[in-house]
Enzyme design. Structure first.
Site, PDB file in Angstrom:
ATOM      1  N   HIS B 267       0.828  -1.216   0.000  1.00 19.09           N
ATOM      2  CA  HIS B 267       0.000   0.000   0.000  1.00 19.09           C
ATOM      3  C   HIS B 267       0.855   1.256   0.000  1.00 19.09           C
ATOM      4  CE1 HIS B 267       0.288   0.898   4.411  1.00 19.09           C
ATOM      5  NE2 HIS B 267       0.268  -0.397   4.579  1.00 19.09           N
ATOM      6  N   ASP B 279       6.268   0.773   6.453  1.00 21.54           N
ATOM      7  CA  ASP B 279       4.824   0.495   6.372  1.00 21.54           C
ATOM      8  C   ASP B 279       4.180   1.551   5.497  1.00 21.54           C
ATOM      9  OD1 ASP B 279       2.251  -0.394   6.791  1.00 21.54           O
ATOM     10  OD2 ASP B 279       2.140   0.319   8.855  1.00 21.54           O
ATOM     11  N   GLU B 313      -5.006   1.987   2.908  1.00 23.43           N
ATOM     12  CA  GLU B 313      -4.994   0.710   3.636  1.00 23.43           C
ATOM     13  C   GLU B 313      -5.150   0.940   5.124  1.00 23.43           C
ATOM     14  OE1 GLU B 313      -3.372  -2.526   6.102  1.00 23.43           O
ATOM     15  OE2 GLU B 313      -2.624  -0.478   5.962  1.00 23.43           O
ATOM     16  N   GLU B 314      -4.485   1.989   5.623  1.00 23.02           N
ATOM     17  CA  GLU B 314      -4.428   2.196   7.082  1.00 23.02           C
ATOM     18  C   GLU B 314      -5.798   2.495   7.690  1.00 23.02           C
ATOM     19  OE1 GLU B 314      -2.036   1.327   8.738  1.00 23.02           O
ATOM     20  OE2 GLU B 314      -0.152   1.622   7.685  1.00 23.02           O
ATOM     21  N   ASP B 341       3.103  -6.508   3.338  1.00 22.80           N
ATOM     22  CA  ASP B 341       2.802  -5.416   4.269  1.00 22.80           C
ATOM     23  C   ASP B 341       3.244  -5.773   5.692  1.00 22.80           C
ATOM     24  OD1 ASP B 341       1.882  -3.006   5.262  1.00 22.80           O
ATOM     25  OD2 ASP B 341      -0.198  -3.673   5.441  1.00 22.80           O
ATOM     26  N   HIS B 411       3.933   2.703  12.726  1.00 23.79           N
ATOM     27  CA  HIS B 411       3.010   3.821  13.005  1.00 23.79           C
ATOM     28  C   HIS B 411       3.620   4.872  13.931  1.00 23.79           C
ATOM     29  CE1 HIS B 411      -0.840   1.225  12.046  1.00 23.79           C
ATOM     30  NE2 HIS B 411       0.098   1.145  11.113  1.00 23.79           N
TER      31      HIS B 411
END
Lengths: 448, 448
Positions: B267, B279, B313-314, B341, B411
């Site tokens: 993504h 990520d 995606e998140e 991912d 994140h």
């Protein structure tokens, strides 16, 4: 016919004398690691750091920390006093940095202790990224009017810290207007680290701060691609007149030679980020814990066991230097000086500096730590605060721990209680107590 | 007499067919790991993240990222198009939290995706610290009007993320006014982590953010000592109407069955902190790299190799869900769906979901990775974006890497190029390319 040298006789005698402390050592270890004192130094450290937080030289927090420890050790039944010291008073103030070209990106920074601030509107300038002092020298002509970013790789703290300490003056010599230095750490989660820095006499003082490993590497990649980089850095850092502070001293007086001293220590001040749990709350707490353990067991050594919690270590051992200046007149009565300032993680060895004869004694002493399997004696006692004594010939010892992550947290927001482990601190306290008590109780002072 | 079952014959035939790809696999590996393409996916990732930075759903950065990749893959000679998608548009805004009782301490926070903001003056309230949903239930009567701090221990991401996802609604049900949740990570340098959270229908929406492991533990210790804690939290978070975005699709058309597809993906969006390198910039780049490698070698498979870079995606696989809805009418032509991912560190295995018959084929395919010693086939392909296809019966595969530190950076501001290694990415690309090319080129589609 067997010829025994005096040396051999001496060693044999002292070995026997020390071996006789096996029972006492066992009682200290049992109390610290398995008994009623289990986890006490950890709990004390948690209470202290949770209550006070960090405590940088010159701050009201440091004053509160000294009062807190004075009261706590007094309530613990110890003989406590304060010795006045003048210490630096540098205040970080608000600070920020932003990369504005080739794109806008906030940079996490921590200004370095003693740095001057910028004008209120900040300094905006193009960036020169270098990887070493050598490269800065080769590219000196490019540095004029620029912000120099040092992206030096981490080799070891001892070696790489030179960039933090001297980067600003080296860059100023070739005309830079500010410096941003890659934090001195082998690992980062975009975490900046602060620390002291030294301006060179006669060189223009320019603002200096540490940035993260990640941002230093980012700007290095951009510059390798030939991209122009602009940064705006704003720092309200300010230096005030020296402040009043104290070394905090607690002791158990020796019964036979009260004037002779085994000194235990850690520093009470910290940086103004994180909680100062690791650097050096842990060292301070295990040095207090030793006196508590000895008192709890109803022991009293021949010589005085003295715990000193230094002030303003982070500014270059300021409290300790003044203590040395004041007490060096009695240097012949200082038997052993000890400092824990490398963390209180799982202990791996006692580091020791002293004559060969003294080392032979210490080799016997650490054998008493066999019940916790910590009988390793290394060379080179270290510690900013005890080094004046060691340089003057007093034997010195320091606690060496499993510190592979020490510099990950050092001088950063990551220096908190979460990196400490109660059982590791029990072991540190036991080691610290057995060594100091036995040395303080031997017939003779350590040979110089 | 030897009786061969049809199954054995089938396996034997396909094994032979696949073994014949050994030379092609070797050429792909040589190019990716040792040849001209060495470090290309790493360099592309560095150029991309250094240029764009992070790119959260709804942001201008995400638009720029999509344009960047469209142009880059087009310049690479690939057939590229964009497929429109409506995506969430949540903006963090300015946010801060400070513990004001028992002492003033700034708390590093990151508001959670979809959280409402606070009033401009913030929310100031007493704190209730709990360690689990269970404890919250037992202490429900204490929660009214409080800020609930969750100090749940980290067990695994899959298990512990429930606190981030559902903490706000669970706390709101018992009358809490805000929630601060310990970041979902096994390790911290006082680093907060963000992520998506889900409000429950019919439950009051209260502001919710993650705090650091260290601050959660601090407040837990304070509360265990019976100390009252007060916090002021201020968040300007806001949700805007859904924004326009795109899934980015590039492909090499199959020569024999262009309508049949092996889909590779990662993504393109990220969170709005860090650089989104891990990520999922890495997953996006190796999925592009596969097409470059196949093209560079002058290869063309029977079926189409399609790389999809998902958007949003998140926020729960938003782009991928819309892609599925649009393309599921052709589900019988989807041979294999692949997603990376979980990071592009050193590859350890291919994870695979499919029938036993399909698994037998994949077991032969991964044998082609013997030259780089990566022949492990695990169960359970995973990936938010490919799961709709797998649930509908399409075989799915994902890249499993040595990810022991993945959630340290996940994140957070620590998700940067500094966690990536060029050689690891070469190996990921090689694995990804061999598997997808061979499956796309076999006589038959994978059995369902």
């Amino acid at each position: 016919m067997i010829i025994t040298s005096p040396c051999f006789l001496y060693t044999s005698d002292i070995a026997t004398e020390i071996a006789d402390y096996a029972d006492v050592a066992k009682r200290i270890i049992d109390l610290a690691v398995f008994g009623a004192a289990q986890n006490r130094s950890y709990r004390r450290l948690a209470d202290f750091t949770d209550t006070i937080g960090n405590r940088v030289s010159g701050s009201e927090n440091l004053n509160m920390a000294i009062k807190y420890m004075y009261n706590a050790m007094t309530q613990d039944g110890l003989d406590v006093h304060l010795e006045p010291v003048k210490i630096p008073h540098w205040v970080r103030g608000k600070e920020s940095a932003v990369m504005i070209v080739p794109r806008v990106k906030n940079l996490a920074i921590l200004g370095l202790g003693s740095s001057v601030g910028t004008p209120p509107e900040g300094i905006e300038a193009e960036v020169l990224v270098v990887q070493s002092f050598e490269e800065l020298k080769h590219r000196a002509s490019e540095a004029t009017g620029k912000i120099v970013v040092f992206n030096q790789p981490f080799v070891s703290y001892g070696e790489t810290v030179a960039y933090r300490a001297y980067g600003a003056s080296e860059a100023a010599k070739v005309g830079a207007v500010a410096t941003l230095i890659r934090s001195i750490t082998p690992f980062s989660i975009n975490s900046p680290h602060t620390g002291w820095q030294d301006y060179q006499d006669g060189v223009k003082r320019i603002p200096t701060a540490c940035i993260t490993v990640e941002d230093a590497e980012l700007m290095w990649r951009l510059s390798k691609r030939g991209q122009k980089i602009m940064i705006r850095v704003t720092m309200a850092a300010k230096t005030f007149p020296d402040a009043d502070s104290f070394n905090t001293v607690a002791e158990i007086k020796g019964w036979q030679h009260p004037e002779q001293v085994v000194l235990l220590s850690g520093h009470l001040d910290s940086w103004d980020v994180g909680q100062g749990a690791m650097d050096d709350g842990g060292g301070a707490m295990i040095s207090w814990e030793v006196l508590s353990l000895i008192k709890d067991l109803g022991l009293r050594p021949r010589r005085t066991l003295r715990t000193v919690l230094w002030t303003a270590e982070e500014q270059g051992g300021v409290g300790a230097q003044q203590y040395y200046n004041l007490h060096k007149v009695n240097i012949s009565n200082f038997d052993l000086v000890m400092e824990s300032d490398l963390g209180t993680f799982r202990p791996e060895a006692l580091q020791f500096t002293g004559s060969d004869a003294a080392r032979k004694v210490m080799e016997e002493v650490v054998k008493l730590l066999a019940p916790i399997n910590m009988t390793k004696l290394e060379t080179h006692g270290e510690g900013t605060d005890i080094s004046p004594w060691m340089q003057a010939g007093v034997p010195g010892a320091s606690l060496y721990v499993a510190d592979s992550r020490y510099f990950w947290f050092h001088h950063s927001e990551g220096d908190t209680m979460s990196v400490q482990d109660p059982q590791d601190m029990n072991l540190c306290s036991a080691l610290w107590a057995v060594v100091s008590f036995v040395v303080a109780d031997l017939q003779d002072m350590l040979p110089r």
